[in-house]
Design an enzyme around this catalytic site. Structure first.
Site, PDB file in Angstrom:
ATOM      1  N   VAL A  41       0.810  -1.024  -0.072  1.00 46.72           N
ATOM      2  CA  VAL A  41      -0.114   0.202   0.087  1.00 46.72           C
ATOM      3  C   VAL A  41       1.050   1.112  -0.023  1.00 46.72           C
ATOM      4  O   VAL A  41       2.121   1.289   0.496  1.00 46.72           O
ATOM      5  CB  VAL A  41      -1.017  -0.142   1.234  1.00 46.72           C
ATOM      6  CG1 VAL A  41      -0.361   0.222   2.391  1.00 46.72           C
ATOM      7  CG2 VAL A  41      -2.003   1.193   1.175  1.00 46.72           C
ATOM      8  N   CYS A  42       0.502   2.282  -0.678  1.00 48.52           N
ATOM      9  CA  CYS A  42       1.109   3.763  -0.522  1.00 48.52           C
ATOM     10  C   CYS A  42      -0.077   4.641  -0.762  1.00 48.52           C
ATOM     11  O   CYS A  42      -1.229   4.445  -0.474  1.00 48.52           O
ATOM     12  CB  CYS A  42       2.054   3.834  -1.867  1.00 48.52           C
ATOM     13  SG  CYS A  42       0.998   3.685  -3.592  1.00 48.52           S
ATOM     14  N   ALA A  43       0.371   5.722  -1.039  1.00 45.52           N
ATOM     15  CA  ALA A  43      -0.896   6.920  -1.058  1.00 45.52           C
ATOM     16  C   ALA A  43      -1.938   6.716  -2.239  1.00 45.52           C
ATOM     17  O   ALA A  43      -3.159   6.888  -1.819  1.00 45.52           O
ATOM     18  CB  ALA A  43      -0.269   8.210  -1.124  1.00 45.52           C
ATOM     19  N   LEU A  70      -4.044   4.350  -0.128  1.00 43.91           N
ATOM     20  CA  LEU A  70      -4.758   4.948   1.114  1.00 43.91           C
ATOM     21  C   LEU A  70      -5.594   6.054   0.844  1.00 43.91           C
ATOM     22  O   LEU A  70      -6.902   6.104   1.679  1.00 43.91           O
ATOM     23  CB  LEU A  70      -3.465   5.407   2.109  1.00 43.91           C
ATOM     24  CG  LEU A  70      -3.767   5.374   3.647  1.00 43.91           C
ATOM     25  CD1 LEU A  70      -4.015   3.961   3.998  1.00 43.91           C
ATOM     26  CD2 LEU A  70      -2.627   5.829   4.365  1.00 43.91           C
TER      27      LEU A  70
END
Length: 82
Positions: A41-43, A70
């Site tokens: 997961v990242c932004a 996210l």
């Protein structure tokens, strides 16, 4: 597996996530079990897609990237921990 930068991680992350910034991603150093199902997961999903590719190249058998990152998680009203 949260691959965002330290300041992003400090602002909030998914419950149970392990922090391993993409720039220094080393699955073995992060204690990642490459045989277990993994979600990166990242932004927004861009860095996590890259991380998933790197993890597959390192031998991960079941790895995914969280679509939308996210931002999508928050938009769905799901919990983010600080």
């Amino acid at each position: 597996l949260d691959v965002r930068e330290p300041h992003e991680w400090a602002a909030g992350h998914l419950p149970g996530a392990v922090h391993a910034p993409l720039a220094a991603l080393d699955a073995s150093a992060a204690g990642v079990d490459l045989g277990a199902p993994l979600v990166a997961v990242c932004a927004s999903g861009v860095r996590s897609a890259r991380a998933a590719e790197r993890l597959r190249a390192s031998g991960a058998s079941d790895v995914r990237s969280l679509a939308g990152g996210l931002a999508a998680w928050r938009a769905a009203g799901l919990i983010v921990r600080r």
